[in-house]
Design an enzyme around this catalytic site. Structure first.
Site, PDB file in Angstrom:
ATOM      1  N   GLU A 248       2.118  -9.184  -2.647  1.00 32.50           N
ATOM      2  CA  GLU A 248       3.369  -8.411  -2.598  1.00 32.50           C
ATOM      3  C   GLU A 248       3.158  -7.313  -1.583  1.00 32.50           C
ATOM      4  OE1 GLU A 248       6.154  -9.039  -3.843  1.00 32.50           O
ATOM      5  OE2 GLU A 248       5.559 -10.605  -5.259  1.00 32.50           O
TER       6      GLU A 248
ATOM      7  N   CYS B 297       7.919  -0.097  -3.486  1.00 35.30           N
ATOM      8  CA  CYS B 297       8.216  -1.128  -2.480  1.00 35.30           C
ATOM      9  C   CYS B 297       9.663  -1.600  -2.617  1.00 35.30           C
ATOM     10  CB  CYS B 297       7.221  -2.277  -2.553  1.00 35.30           C
ATOM     11  SG  CYS B 297       6.920  -2.848  -4.196  1.00 35.30           S
TER      12      CYS B 297
END
Ligand code: ADP
Length: 488
Positions: free
Chosen positions: A257, A291
């Protein structure tokens, strides 16, 4: 932990024992750089190899452990996290700089993740199908992988470790966990809790190992070890892409990720309050260090000026201060390097023609820390650097567009695709956005950040690689499928 000076020292956990490192690293509070939380052991390559060997040695016992035993271990961790939500939340705020409410919320979420995966240990079944051949049956089952290396970032010091460690253990893998250098405190606490469950029994020594240390050494050794069957990574794009290649070269499974440049579209028909709250919450709370943070706010012409004015008015009310003060809305930036990066991007956006509508400067508070006013930059285009690269701080830019069609094209014009949001009262546009936004997660009339713990998390395009994390989808990564045939 040892207490040979005023500041405590914390060790790594390898093969069921607490082990000093090759040196230590201080854990410094970004709200007050004179506050040293502790000195944390730094593992070297030899210790990394010892931890991997221990995990490898423990794998047969853990893979054979009953689902009930795995349930009990994970449920116990969840219970302790819940009971200690406040003290662990405080530690989290102290080492990362989130507010206490955010730190406690994250600890609660980590608890729920452990409890969810406790149940998953019991639910991970297979399938039975009739064979195309007479008298033969086919069983499809899921088996653990072996040793998995878990590499975590600093922005969610307990939730991200939880969403990697809990499924890894639930499905029968052994773990070598490497937290980020900046936030070893929550990682150590999690290891301490795990070390007091049934994992303390000798047969399970090595099932879980904590290796604090530099990514370039410890992380790299995990990526290169032939005994590590899979790596789950969350972090920066550069490191993630190198790590993916390293894993692919030796056929290790990998899940990564990485960044985002998440768009939040605001259409003319949006509820202004919902739009402003969604933007402010997801661009600036948790100091923008998520994020999934909204960083490109794409606004149609009819609502643009009202939206900017209301957002600036809301930003003026935000209290930027020490993370542990009850009155604080937004804590400090995590460290000097990140603060410098944020300020550099603000300056670059202005140099490329953006206008600073609010904030963007470093500020001083009572204690020495990395305080920054959240920044809103208007008059930007999607081609500017500020629209292309992830800042990872409380910095958002506004892009004015004509209509929904241009907004959708702009939102999708990015190398990233983690989360995308839209604020609108139009069912047609919401539906079209859900279908056509190039993102792993889509939010309608909600902030782009803030996800549930029991459903898949992950992105498309340059944001993510490999199977999704969280929820039952996590088993795609943490197990391998086996097909067995039996003739009656
Ligand atoms: P950031 O720059 O935000 O710290 P990184 O991607 O460097 O993001 O860090 C994310 C995690 O990856 C951290 O735990 C870090 O220690 C680790 N890491 C850094 N370099 C490497 C590497 N070469 N191999 C494996 N892990 C690494």
């Amino acid at each position: 932990m040892s207490q040979d000076s005023a500041v405590p020292h914390f060790h790594n956990y390898i093969a069921g024992a607490w082990v000093a490192g090759e040196g230590t690293r201080p854990n410094i509070n970004p709200s007050d750089t004179e506050d040293v939380i502790g000195h944390y052991a730094q593992a070297d390559t030899a210790q990394t190899e010892a931890a991997i060997a221990a995990a490898h040695g423990a794998f047969p016992a853990w893979a054979a452990a009953t689902p009930q035993l795995r349930f009990d271990v994970l449920d116990a961790v969840g219970n302790e996290l819940l009971a200690r939500r406040e003290d662990i939340g405080r530690l989290l705020s102290r080492e990362e700089g989130k507010t206490l409410a955010e730190g406690m919320g994250e600890t609660h979420r980590a608890a729920m993740i452990f409890k969810y995966f406790a149940g998953e240990a019991l639910r991970c079944g297979g399938e039975n199908l009739p064979s195309v051949r007479p008298g033969v049956s086919v069983e499809i089952s899921r088996a653990p992988l072996g040793v998995v290396g878990l590499i975590a970032p600093w922005n969610f010091p307990i939730a991200i470790p939880a969403w990697k460690i809990a499924p890894a253990l639930a499905y029968g893998n052994c773990v070598v966990f490497k937290p980020a250098e900046l936030v070893p405190g929550c990682a150590w606490t999690l290891a301490d809790i795990l070390s007091r469950t049934a994992l303390k029994n000798k047969e399970f020594h090595g099932v879980f190992n904590l290796l604090m240390g530099p990514g370039s050494q410890v992380g790299q050794a995990l990526v290169e070890s032939p005994l590590v069957r899979a790596i789950s990574f969350t972090g920066s794009v550069g490191t993630g892409r190198r790590l993916i290649s390293g894993c692919a070269a030796r056929q290790a499974k990998v899940q990564a990720e990485m960044g985002g440049k998440n768009p939040l579209v605001v259409l003319d028909d949006a509820d202004l309050e919902v739009a402003v709250n969604s933007a402010v919450q997801s661009a600036f709370f948790s100091t923008g260090q998520r994020c999934t943070a909204s960083s490109r706010i794409i606004v149609t012409e009819g609502i643009h000026d009202a939206f900017v004015a209301a957002t600036v008015a809301k930003m003026k009310t935000l209290n930027i201060d020490h993370a542990l003060k009850a009155s604080t809305d937004i804590g400090p930036v995590v460290d000097a390097r990140q603060l410098e990066q944020n300020l550099r991007y603000v300056a670059l956006a202005r140099a490329e023609g953006g206008e600073l509508a609010f904030g963007g400067e470093r500020v001083e508070r009572e204690r020495p820390g990395f305080y920054q006013m959240p920044a809103l930059i208007t008059g930007t285009s999607n081609a500017m650097t500020i629209s292309r690269e992830e800042v990872f701080g409380p910095v958002a830019n506004v892009i004015r567009v004509k209509d929904f069609e241009e907004a959708l094209l702009t939102a999708n014009d990015s190398e990233f695709g983690l989360s995308a949001g839209i604020c609108t009262r139009s069912l047609k546009h919401a539906t079209q956005f859900k279908q056509q936004a190039q993102a792993g997660m889509v939010m309608v009339n909600l902030p782009t950040a803030g996800v549930d713990y029991h459903v898949p998390f992950g992105g498309s395009k340059g944001s993510s690689y490999g199977p999704r994390e969280q929820g039952s989808y996590a088993r795609e990564f943490y197990t391998q499928v086996k097909t067995a045939y039996t003739a009656a």
